[in-house]
Design a protein around this motif. Structure first.
Motif: not given
Length: 81
Positions: A37-39, A52-54, A62-64, A70-74
């Motif tokens: 699953t892609i974040l 926003f995430l896309t 700045a947010w990357s 977040l992606n890794a933690r999910l």
């Protein structure tokens, strides 16, 4: 010069989610994603959150780094199997 906050708490606030530590940990525990699953394609995001995430995912913005975290933690549960 501005000292901008790109922490996990700030990301959750940006996404319109509760951003205290307990809420962040609860969200991550509740929304674990399958390995494939892609974040930004997860079903639980709103249209605005997904957009926003896309925009931020996989780019040098700045947010990357925080979005990558977040992606890794999910995806944590699938990494520990």
């Amino acid at each position: 010069m501005y000292d901008l906050d790109y922490s996990m708490a700030a990301l959750f606030a940006q996404l319109g989610l509760d951003n205290d530590e307990v809420s962040i940990e609860a969200f991550i525990a509740k929304h674990q994603l399958a390995p494939n699953t892609i974040l930004q394609e997860a079903a639980f995001w709103t249209t605005a959150q997904r957009a926003f995430l896309t925009e931020e995912c996989g780019t040098d913005t700045a947010w990357s780094l925080t979005v990558d975290e977040l992606n890794a933690r999910l995806h944590e549960q699938c990494q520990s199997v």
